[in-house]
Scaffold this motif. Structure first.
Motif, PDB file in Angstrom:
ATOM      1  N   GLN A 238       0.834  -1.202   0.000  1.00  0.00           N
ATOM      2  CA  GLN A 238       0.000   0.000   0.000  1.00  0.00           C
ATOM      3  C   GLN A 238       0.869   1.252   0.000  1.00  0.00           C
ATOM      4  OE1 GLN A 238      -2.977   0.465  -0.692  1.00  0.00           O
ATOM      5  NE2 GLN A 238      -4.462  -0.404   0.708  1.00  0.00           N
ATOM      6  N   VAL A 239       0.357   2.272  -0.664  1.00  0.00           N
ATOM      7  CA  VAL A 239       0.993   3.584  -0.682  1.00  0.00           C
ATOM      8  C   VAL A 239       0.140   4.508   0.182  1.00  0.00           C
ATOM      9  CG1 VAL A 239       1.679   5.526  -2.131  1.00  0.00           C
ATOM     10  CG2 VAL A 239       1.894   3.186  -2.994  1.00  0.00           C
ATOM     11  N   GLN A 240       0.776   5.217   1.097  1.00  0.00           N
ATOM     12  CA  GLN A 240       0.062   6.207   1.907  1.00  0.00           C
ATOM     13  C   GLN A 240       0.189   7.569   1.242  1.00  0.00           C
ATOM     14  OE1 GLN A 240       2.368   3.967   3.705  1.00  0.00           O
ATOM     15  NE2 GLN A 240       0.531   2.688   3.674  1.00  0.00           N
ATOM     16  N   LEU A 241      -0.923   8.284   1.153  1.00  0.00           N
ATOM     17  CA  LEU A 241      -0.980   9.554   0.424  1.00  0.00           C
ATOM     18  C   LEU A 241      -1.569  10.642   1.318  1.00  0.00           C
ATOM     19  CD1 LEU A 241      -2.517   8.065  -2.845  1.00  0.00           C
ATOM     20  CD2 LEU A 241      -0.111   8.596  -2.437  1.00  0.00           C
ATOM     21  N   VAL A 242      -0.928  11.813   1.329  1.00  0.00           N
ATOM     22  CA  VAL A 242      -1.402  12.934   2.125  1.00  0.00           C
ATOM     23  C   VAL A 242      -1.428  14.184   1.254  1.00  0.00           C
ATOM     24  CG1 VAL A 242      -1.032  14.384   4.146  1.00  0.00           C
ATOM     25  CG2 VAL A 242      -0.481  11.943   4.248  1.00  0.00           C
ATOM     26  N   GLU A 243      -2.626  14.751   1.078  1.00  0.00           N
ATOM     27  CA  GLU A 243      -2.776  15.951   0.248  1.00  0.00           C
ATOM     28  C   GLU A 243      -2.628  17.216   1.095  1.00  0.00           C
ATOM     29  OE1 GLU A 243      -5.994  13.004  -1.247  1.00  0.00           O
ATOM     30  OE2 GLU A 243      -5.158  13.668   0.653  1.00  0.00           O
ATOM     31  N   SER A 244      -2.246  18.295   0.426  1.00  0.00           N
ATOM     32  CA  SER A 244      -2.210  19.618   1.043  1.00  0.00           C
ATOM     33  C   SER A 244      -2.371  20.664  -0.042  1.00  0.00           C
ATOM     34  CB  SER A 244      -0.895  19.834   1.798  1.00  0.00           C
ATOM     35  OG  SER A 244       0.206  19.740   0.915  1.00  0.00           O
ATOM     36  N   GLY A 245      -2.650  21.905   0.387  1.00  0.00           N
ATOM     37  CA  GLY A 245      -2.700  23.002  -0.560  1.00  0.00           C
ATOM     38  C   GLY A 245      -4.083  23.505  -0.909  1.00  0.00           C
ATOM     39  N   GLY A 246      -5.113  22.851  -0.381  1.00  0.00           N
ATOM     40  CA  GLY A 246      -6.453  23.340  -0.659  1.00  0.00           C
ATOM     41  C   GLY A 246      -6.733  24.642   0.054  1.00  0.00           C
ATOM     42  N   GLY A 247      -7.878  25.249  -0.258  1.00  0.00           N
ATOM     43  CA  GLY A 247      -8.252  26.491   0.399  1.00  0.00           C
ATOM     44  C   GLY A 247      -9.351  27.199  -0.344  1.00  0.00           C
ATOM     45  N   LEU A 248      -9.530  28.471   0.019  1.00  0.00           N
ATOM     46  CA  LEU A 248     -10.552  29.320  -0.580  1.00  0.00           C
ATOM     47  C   LEU A 248      -9.878  30.299  -1.527  1.00  0.00           C
ATOM     48  CD1 LEU A 248     -13.456  30.488  -0.697  1.00  0.00           C
ATOM     49  CD2 LEU A 248     -12.835  31.895   1.292  1.00  0.00           C
ATOM     50  N   VAL A 249     -10.405  30.401  -2.735  1.00  0.00           N
ATOM     51  CA  VAL A 249      -9.836  31.300  -3.738  1.00  0.00           C
ATOM     52  C   VAL A 249     -10.972  31.911  -4.556  1.00  0.00           C
ATOM     53  CG1 VAL A 249      -9.533  29.451  -5.439  1.00  0.00           C
ATOM     54  CG2 VAL A 249      -8.060  31.470  -5.528  1.00  0.00           C
ATOM     55  N   GLN A 250     -10.743  33.112  -5.069  1.00  0.00           N
ATOM     56  CA  GLN A 250     -11.751  33.734  -5.922  1.00  0.00           C
ATOM     57  C   GLN A 250     -11.688  33.155  -7.327  1.00  0.00           C
ATOM     58  OE1 GLN A 250     -11.060  37.994  -5.638  1.00  0.00           O
ATOM     59  NE2 GLN A 250     -12.691  38.160  -4.115  1.00  0.00           N
ATOM     60  N   ALA A 251     -12.797  33.237  -8.026  1.00  0.00           N
ATOM     61  CA  ALA A 251     -12.842  32.791  -9.406  1.00  0.00           C
ATOM     62  C   ALA A 251     -11.755  33.491 -10.219  1.00  0.00           C
ATOM     63  CB  ALA A 251     -14.218  33.057 -10.007  1.00  0.00           C
ATOM     64  N   GLY A 252     -11.087  32.713 -11.063  1.00  0.00           N
ATOM     65  CA  GLY A 252      -9.982  33.240 -11.845  1.00  0.00           C
ATOM     66  C   GLY A 252      -8.636  33.061 -11.181  1.00  0.00           C
ATOM     67  N   GLY A 253      -8.639  32.684  -9.915  1.00  0.00           N
ATOM     68  CA  GLY A 253      -7.401  32.508  -9.166  1.00  0.00           C
ATOM     69  C   GLY A 253      -6.767  31.150  -9.389  1.00  0.00           C
ATOM     70  N   SER A 254      -5.693  30.908  -8.628  1.00  0.00           N
ATOM     71  CA  SER A 254      -4.919  29.681  -8.774  1.00  0.00           C
ATOM     72  C   SER A 254      -4.637  29.045  -7.421  1.00  0.00           C
ATOM     73  CB  SER A 254      -3.571  29.975  -9.460  1.00  0.00           C
ATOM     74  OG  SER A 254      -3.745  30.496 -10.744  1.00  0.00           O
ATOM     75  N   LEU A 255      -4.481  27.738  -7.442  1.00  0.00           N
ATOM     76  CA  LEU A 255      -4.038  26.984  -6.285  1.00  0.00           C
ATOM     77  C   LEU A 255      -3.142  25.859  -6.776  1.00  0.00           C
ATOM     78  CD1 LEU A 255      -7.230  26.426  -4.065  1.00  0.00           C
ATOM     79  CD2 LEU A 255      -5.221  27.766  -3.443  1.00  0.00           C
ATOM     80  N   ARG A 256      -2.224  25.419  -5.924  1.00  0.00           N
ATOM     81  CA  ARG A 256      -1.432  24.238  -6.239  1.00  0.00           C
ATOM     82  C   ARG A 256      -1.606  23.220  -5.127  1.00  0.00           C
ATOM     83  NH1 ARG A 256       4.998  23.024  -7.264  1.00  0.00           N
ATOM     84  NH2 ARG A 256       5.124  23.263  -4.992  1.00  0.00           N
ATOM     85  N   LEU A 257      -2.102  22.052  -5.505  1.00  0.00           N
ATOM     86  CA  LEU A 257      -2.248  20.953  -4.569  1.00  0.00           C
ATOM     87  C   LEU A 257      -1.016  20.070  -4.620  1.00  0.00           C
ATOM     88  CD1 LEU A 257      -5.940  19.867  -5.284  1.00  0.00           C
ATOM     89  CD2 LEU A 257      -5.092  21.676  -3.768  1.00  0.00           C
ATOM     90  N   SER A 258      -0.658  19.521  -3.468  1.00  0.00           N
ATOM     91  CA  SER A 258       0.449  18.580  -3.375  1.00  0.00           C
ATOM     92  C   SER A 258      -0.046  17.278  -2.769  1.00  0.00           C
ATOM     93  CB  SER A 258       1.572  19.150  -2.506  1.00  0.00           C
ATOM     94  OG  SER A 258       2.082  20.330  -3.052  1.00  0.00           O
ATOM     95  N   CYS A 259       0.587  16.185  -3.147  1.00  0.00           N
ATOM     96  CA  CYS A 259       0.251  14.871  -2.599  1.00  0.00           C
ATOM     97  C   CYS A 259       1.562  14.162  -2.293  1.00  0.00           C
ATOM     98  CB  CYS A 259      -0.585  14.083  -3.593  1.00  0.00           C
ATOM     99  SG  CYS A 259      -0.928  12.386  -3.092  1.00  0.00           S
TER     100      CYS A 259
END
Length: 124
Positions: free
Chosen positions: A1-22
């Motif tokens: 099994q591979v254990q996976l942990v995400e981060s980087g989510g949040g609140l952003v306005q339309a047109g904005g950017s986010l980067r998620l990591s795993c």
């Protein structure tokens, strides 16, 4: 099994950017294709993007093509999802997964392991 942990989510306005990591640990992460799925309230989980084990091939759902970019750094055991030009309809819990690619008109991922998910909220 591979254990996976995400981060980087949040609140952003339309047109904005986010980067998620795993971040992956456990069985050799670099042997597996990786991908991102999302689930909005009241809707089924849907495929977003996938990347092969070497990072040389990427696949996207039509709804995110041209706006999202998936990448991986096997030396850091991490997969990323760069999300640009975000829309309110991108609001969902985003989960990363590892597994095997399923060939077809729309290549997707058959997940063997899941992360716990990270919330992305896009306001209008």
């Amino acid at each position: 099994q591979v254990q996976l942990v995400e981060s980087g989510g949040g609140l952003v306005q339309a047109g904005g950017s986010l980067r998620l990591s795993c971040a992956a640990s456990g069985r050799t992460h670099s042997n597996y294709a990786m991908g991102w799925f999302r689930q909005a309230p009241g809707k089924a989980r849907e495929f977003v993007a996938a990347i092969n084990w070497s990072g040389t091939s990427t696949y996207y759902a039509d709804s995110v093509k041209g706006r999202f970019t998936i990448s991986r750094d096997n030396a850091k055991n991490t997969v990323y999802l760069q999300m640009n030009s975000l829309k309110p309809e991108d609001t969902a819990v985003y989960s990363c997964a590892s597994g095997g690619l399923i060939p077809g008109v729309q290549v997707t991922l058959n997940p063997g392991s899941w992360g716990q998910g990270t919330q992305v909220t896009v306001s209008s």
